[in-house]
Write a protein that holds these residues in place. Structure first.
Motif, PDB file in Angstrom:
ATOM      1  N   LEU A  80      -3.830  -6.832  -6.191  1.00  0.00           N
ATOM      2  CA  LEU A  80      -4.675  -6.749  -5.246  1.00  0.00           C
ATOM      3  C   LEU A  80      -5.301  -5.162  -5.008  1.00  0.00           C
ATOM      4  O   LEU A  80      -4.591  -4.371  -5.096  1.00  0.00           O
ATOM      5  CB  LEU A  80      -4.593  -7.135  -3.820  1.00  0.00           C
ATOM      6  N   THR A  81      -6.511  -4.888  -5.060  1.00  0.00           N
ATOM      7  CA  THR A  81      -7.106  -3.765  -4.515  1.00  0.00           C
ATOM      8  C   THR A  81      -6.440  -3.443  -3.089  1.00  0.00           C
ATOM      9  O   THR A  81      -6.420  -4.375  -2.291  1.00  0.00           O
ATOM     10  CB  THR A  81      -8.602  -3.668  -4.668  1.00  0.00           C
ATOM     11  N   LYS A  82      -6.037  -2.226  -2.942  1.00  0.00           N
ATOM     12  CA  LYS A  82      -5.634  -1.904  -1.712  1.00  0.00           C
ATOM     13  C   LYS A  82      -6.713  -1.678  -0.722  1.00  0.00           C
ATOM     14  O   LYS A  82      -7.611  -0.814  -0.750  1.00  0.00           O
ATOM     15  CB  LYS A  82      -4.652  -0.525  -1.675  1.00  0.00           C
ATOM     16  N   VAL A  83      -6.707  -2.285   0.401  1.00  0.00           N
ATOM     17  CA  VAL A  83      -8.077  -2.310   1.318  1.00  0.00           C
ATOM     18  C   VAL A  83      -7.505  -1.349   2.486  1.00  0.00           C
ATOM     19  O   VAL A  83      -6.536  -1.709   3.126  1.00  0.00           O
ATOM     20  CB  VAL A  83      -8.420  -3.586   1.918  1.00  0.00           C
ATOM     21  N   ARG A  93      -8.136  -0.191   5.982  1.00  0.00           N
ATOM     22  CA  ARG A  93      -8.930  -0.809   7.321  1.00  0.00           C
ATOM     23  C   ARG A  93      -9.102   0.221   8.197  1.00  0.00           C
ATOM     24  O   ARG A  93      -8.124   1.175   8.581  1.00  0.00           O
ATOM     25  CB  ARG A  93      -8.204  -2.090   7.666  1.00  0.00           C
ATOM     26  N   ILE A 107      -7.220 -14.380   1.820  1.00  0.00           N
ATOM     27  CA  ILE A 107      -7.299 -13.344   0.650  1.00  0.00           C
ATOM     28  C   ILE A 107      -8.626 -13.514   0.195  1.00  0.00           C
ATOM     29  O   ILE A 107      -9.156 -14.472  -0.286  1.00  0.00           O
ATOM     30  CB  ILE A 107      -6.265 -13.559  -0.361  1.00  0.00           C
ATOM     31  N   ASP A 108      -9.366 -12.168  -0.043  1.00  0.00           N
ATOM     32  CA  ASP A 108     -10.504 -12.216  -0.605  1.00  0.00           C
ATOM     33  C   ASP A 108     -10.693 -12.094  -2.063  1.00  0.00           C
ATOM     34  O   ASP A 108      -9.716 -11.383  -2.821  1.00  0.00           O
ATOM     35  CB  ASP A 108     -11.388 -10.727   0.183  1.00  0.00           C
ATOM     36  N   ASP A 166     -12.417 -11.282  -4.064  1.00  0.00           N
ATOM     37  CA  ASP A 166     -12.956  -9.955  -4.690  1.00  0.00           C
ATOM     38  C   ASP A 166     -11.988  -8.837  -4.805  1.00  0.00           C
ATOM     39  O   ASP A 166     -12.078  -7.961  -5.409  1.00  0.00           O
ATOM     40  CB  ASP A 166     -14.044  -9.474  -4.157  1.00  0.00           C
ATOM     41  N   ASP A 167     -10.850  -9.032  -4.223  1.00  0.00           N
ATOM     42  CA  ASP A 167      -9.740  -8.112  -4.219  1.00  0.00           C
ATOM     43  C   ASP A 167      -8.739  -8.380  -5.082  1.00  0.00           C
ATOM     44  O   ASP A 167      -7.907  -7.635  -5.288  1.00  0.00           O
ATOM     45  CB  ASP A 167      -9.236  -8.120  -2.572  1.00  0.00           C
ATOM     46  N   PHE A 204      -3.808   0.113  -5.647  1.00  0.00           N
ATOM     47  CA  PHE A 204      -3.621  -1.344  -5.797  1.00  0.00           C
ATOM     48  C   PHE A 204      -2.075  -1.709  -5.287  1.00  0.00           C
ATOM     49  O   PHE A 204      -1.233  -0.959  -5.129  1.00  0.00           O
ATOM     50  CB  PHE A 204      -3.476  -1.783  -7.367  1.00  0.00           C
TER      51      PHE A 204
END
Length: 59
Positions: free
Chosen positions: A52-55, A57, A33-34, A36-37, A22
């Motif tokens: 936020l959740t760490k995305v 990529r 910003i999504d 869902d994150d 996170f």
């Protein structure tokens, strides 16, 4: 002696572990910003603080 409400709240909590990575960020706009994150959102005088959740990529 009666417990105050904060003691009762803490005593009755059932925390759960959220696996994953996170990040904590501060932004001026939610653009891009999504939703869902987002795990937590705080509106503050200096902007919007988010957890936020760490995305990860792919490049």
């Amino acid at each position: 002696m009666a417990k105050n409400s904060i003691e009762s709240l803490i005593e009755n909590m059932s925390p759960e572990y959220n696996s994953g990575d996170f990040v904590f960020v501060s932004v001026q706009s939610m653009s891009g910003i999504d939703i869902d994150d987002i795990l937590a959102l705080f509106r503050e005088p200096e902007g919007i603080s988010l957890v936020l959740t760490k995305v990860k990529r792919k490049n």
